[in-house]
Write an enzyme that holds these catalytic residues in place. Structure first.
Site, mmCIF file in Angstrom:
data_model
loop_
_atom_site.group_PDB
_atom_site.id
_atom_site.type_symbol
_atom_site.label_atom_id
_atom_site.label_comp_id
_atom_site.label_asym_id
_atom_site.label_seq_id
_atom_site.Cartn_x
_atom_site.Cartn_y
_atom_site.Cartn_z
ATOM 1 N N GLY A 127 -3.793 -0.458 118.119
ATOM 2 C CA GLY A 127 -4.333 0.243 119.267
ATOM 3 C C GLY A 127 -4.350 1.750 119.128
ATOM 4 N N LYS A 181 -10.566 -15.427 110.588
ATOM 5 C CA LYS A 181 -10.488 -15.972 111.944
ATOM 6 C C LYS A 181 -10.998 -14.917 112.910
ATOM 7 C CE LYS A 181 -7.536 -15.955 115.250
ATOM 8 N NZ LYS A 181 -8.475 -15.932 116.420
ATOM 9 N N PRO A 182 -12.225 -15.063 113.412
ATOM 10 C CA PRO A 182 -12.692 -14.145 114.443
ATOM 11 C C PRO A 182 -12.033 -14.486 115.773
ATOM 12 C CG PRO A 182 -14.349 -15.823 114.037
ATOM 13 C CD PRO A 182 -13.229 -16.074 113.061
ATOM 14 N N SER A 183 -12.199 -13.614 116.756
ATOM 15 C CA SER A 183 -11.671 -13.907 118.084
ATOM 16 C C SER A 183 -12.310 -15.168 118.637
ATOM 17 C CB SER A 183 -11.937 -12.745 119.029
ATOM 18 O OG SER A 183 -11.656 -13.111 120.370
ATOM 19 N N GLU A 184 -11.521 -15.958 119.342
ATOM 20 C CA GLU A 184 -12.043 -17.166 119.979
ATOM 21 C C GLU A 184 -13.015 -16.842 121.114
ATOM 22 O OE1 GLU A 184 -7.969 -16.351 121.916
ATOM 23 O OE2 GLU A 184 -9.004 -16.045 119.993
ATOM 24 N N GLU A 209 -2.445 2.105 126.045
ATOM 25 C CA GLU A 209 -3.855 1.811 125.837
ATOM 26 C C GLU A 209 -4.368 0.952 126.991
ATOM 27 O OE1 GLU A 209 -6.499 0.543 122.034
ATOM 28 O OE2 GLU A 209 -4.882 -0.829 122.562
ATOM 29 N N TRP A 234 -12.363 -9.116 119.494
ATOM 30 C CA TRP A 234 -13.612 -9.466 120.163
ATOM 31 C C TRP A 234 -14.495 -8.268 120.468
ATOM 32 C CZ3 TRP A 234 -13.399 -6.529 124.443
ATOM 33 C CH2 TRP A 234 -12.136 -6.243 124.988
ATOM 34 N N GLY A 237 -0.525 1.419 113.608
ATOM 35 C CA GLY A 237 -0.549 0.588 112.418
ATOM 36 C C GLY A 237 -0.540 1.348 111.112
#
Length: 506
Positions: free
Chosen positions: A263, A185-188, A394, A161, A469
């Site tokens: 992160g 799928k973007p953030s809700e 983080e 987001w 990552g």
């Protein structure tokens, strides 16, 4: 402050985009999620959650479109993407409002910077379509060996987001350029801007089914997408915790390649010969307060030589106090709202535990509410060291920890501490010192005498090490990850030489 637009006037399409059309239904469950404006706490829309059936519909649309899109001549695919980028650029103001109204991105940046960068990514990778080449490998005269690059097929993209348009398009653009089809799928919490961008893909001439968007949360929609048997490749940007769960889900449901941009806990390593302190203070402050610190590559650890620490800290403190909190649609806002109450509670807890463990709060340290929006005061914590939660984890907010060092080795050791490895900065006017430190830091990106990316940096790869990552975004490496390599061996010999084969079956 002056309003750049009235938030209640922003009409949104709270729906999925599948096979070139709006799909309003949320599937058999018909579950809907509230999309809340962080600037004032109001519910802006109800979002349909894509269940497994809706995800299946989107993936099958992408699968049907995949062969023709992959077979398209690279230069033609490139022309379509460049046209796509031009359309996105032309609609920057509109898309920026769809982005800023429900996100932490201020409109003054969301339109010209975020959407402008997204358009540039589409043009950049459009120009790359006919430059993703294979290779010819060495062989004898009786054989011909080549390595061809091919698209994976259907790519699942899940994005967060904090920078919805940028972080989505820097995956979508190279995925499409390499010949893949996409289900995003973007953030809700920030779902609207990418649906509009997907509509523009159709206007650009990109066939229906090549670019699809499904709405929903991680546990239902995200899991259904990443574990779908017809998805060939998964790429995710978000927290390290969620990245780990995605890997576990994929491993349990079937093997497929995955790229994770996770992160960070970026160190800003400042030597005594850093140059003008005002310039350094600008970078350090911006590195932890841009988007209210809600970015993975935030420079959230100041590691500074003790000879200049007090003076630099005071300059940073002055800049933090000058930031002006406000709604994303106000033109004078320089401190963005925090995306949700849950995020506010998390960072408040980390700061409180740091203070209880002996840290000293130099400024800020608490959350506050303004006109219904949730904010966190820009904060500096001194007296922290590796091993403390505030130093190691983080925070994803405008919280800067301060650590001092007496000599170069100590400074590098502090900057290297921790399990994240996304980005770091080094400030020194001694180029040998700066380069030596850069090589020794465990970070996928190291900036020298600056913090943060620029639009020009899309030519360089971005991605982390360790808990941050694996896989790369941007640059040539960013598109190479969206292709797979196939070795093809052509034997001209009339009688194959099986005696010298390394194959044990020979």
């Amino acid at each position: 402050m002056a309003r750049l637009y009235e938030p209640d006037s922003i009409a949104v399409s709270a729906a999925h985009w599948i096979d070139g059309e709006i799909v309003e239904a949320g599937g058999a469950s018909a579950t809907r999620l509230e999309v809340v404006r962080p600037s004032d706490g109001k519910v802006h829309a109800q979002l349909p959650l894509a269940d497994a059936d809706t995800v299946d519909r989107a993936v099958l649309a992408a699968r049907r479109a995949a062969p023709a899109w992959a077979a398209l001549k690279p230069r033609e695919r490139g022309r379509l993407l460049i046209r796509f980028g031009e359309l996105v650029s032309a609609h920057a103001e509109e898309i920026g409002r769809l982005e800023s109204v429900v996100s932490s991105r201020v409109q003054a940046e969301a339109g010209p910077i975020d959407v402008g960068t997204a358009a540039e990514y589409l043009r950049f990778y459009g120009e790359y379509c006919d430059k993703l080449e294979g290779t010819i490998t060495a062989s004898g005269r009786e054989a011909f060996s080549l390595v061809a690059r091919e698209p994976h097929g259907v790519v699942a993209i899940i994005t967060p987001w904090n920078f919805p348009v940028i972080l989505s398009t820097w995956k979508v653009a190279p995925a499409l350029a390499a010949g893949n089809t996409v289900v995003l799928k973007p953030s809700e919490m920030t779902p609207f801007s990418m649906v509009r961008i997907a509509q523009l893909a159709i206007e650009a001439g990109i066939p229906a089914g090549v670019f699809n968007v499904v709405q929903g949360d991680g546990p239902v929609t995200g899991k259904a997408l990443t574990t779908h048997p017809d998805v060939d490749y998964v790429t995710f940007t978000g927290s390290s915790q969620v990245g780990g769960r995605i890997m576990a889900d994929i491993g349990a449901s079937g093997i497929k390649p995955v790229a994770l941009e996770l992160g960070g806990k970026g160190a800003q390593l400042v030597f005594a010969d850093c140059g003008p302190l005002d310039t350094v203070a600008d970078h350090v402050t911006w590195g932890v307060t841009r988007n209210a610190g809600q970015l993975c590559y935030a420079g959230s650890r100041l590691v500074v030589h003790e000879a200049i620490a007090d003076e630099l800290v005071e300059r940073v403190r002055t800049r933090m106090l000058a930031l002006r909190p406000g709604a994303t649609w106000d033109d004078a806002t320089t401190l963005a709202p925090i995306i949700s109450r849950k995020q506010v509670e998390r960072m408040t807890g980390i700061v409180e535990r740091a203070l209880a463990a002996g840290a000293e709060c130099l400024t800020g340290g608490e959350a506050f509410e303004q006109e219904g929006g949730q904010f966190f005061a820009p904060t500096m914590l001194a007296g922290v060291r590796p091993g403390m939660e505030a130093c190691d984890e983080e925070i994803f907010g405008p919280v800067l920890t301060v650590e001092t060092f007496a000599d170069e080795e100590e400074g590098i050791a502090l900057a290297r501490a921790g399990r994240y490895g996304l980005s770091a900065s080094v400030f020194s006017r001694d180029i040998e010192r700066a380069l030596a430190a850069s090589r020794r830091l465990d970070a996928g990106t190291v900036w020298v005498n600056r913090w943060g990316r620029t639009a020009e940096m899309m030519t360089a790869p971005f991605g982390g090490f360790g808990r941050s990552g694996f896989g790369k975004e941007a640059g040539r490496q960013g598109i190479e990850g969206f292709s797979r390599q196939k070795a093809i061996w052509i034997d001209f010999a009339k009688t194959p030489d099986l005696a010298h084969s390394n194959d044990p079956r020979a």
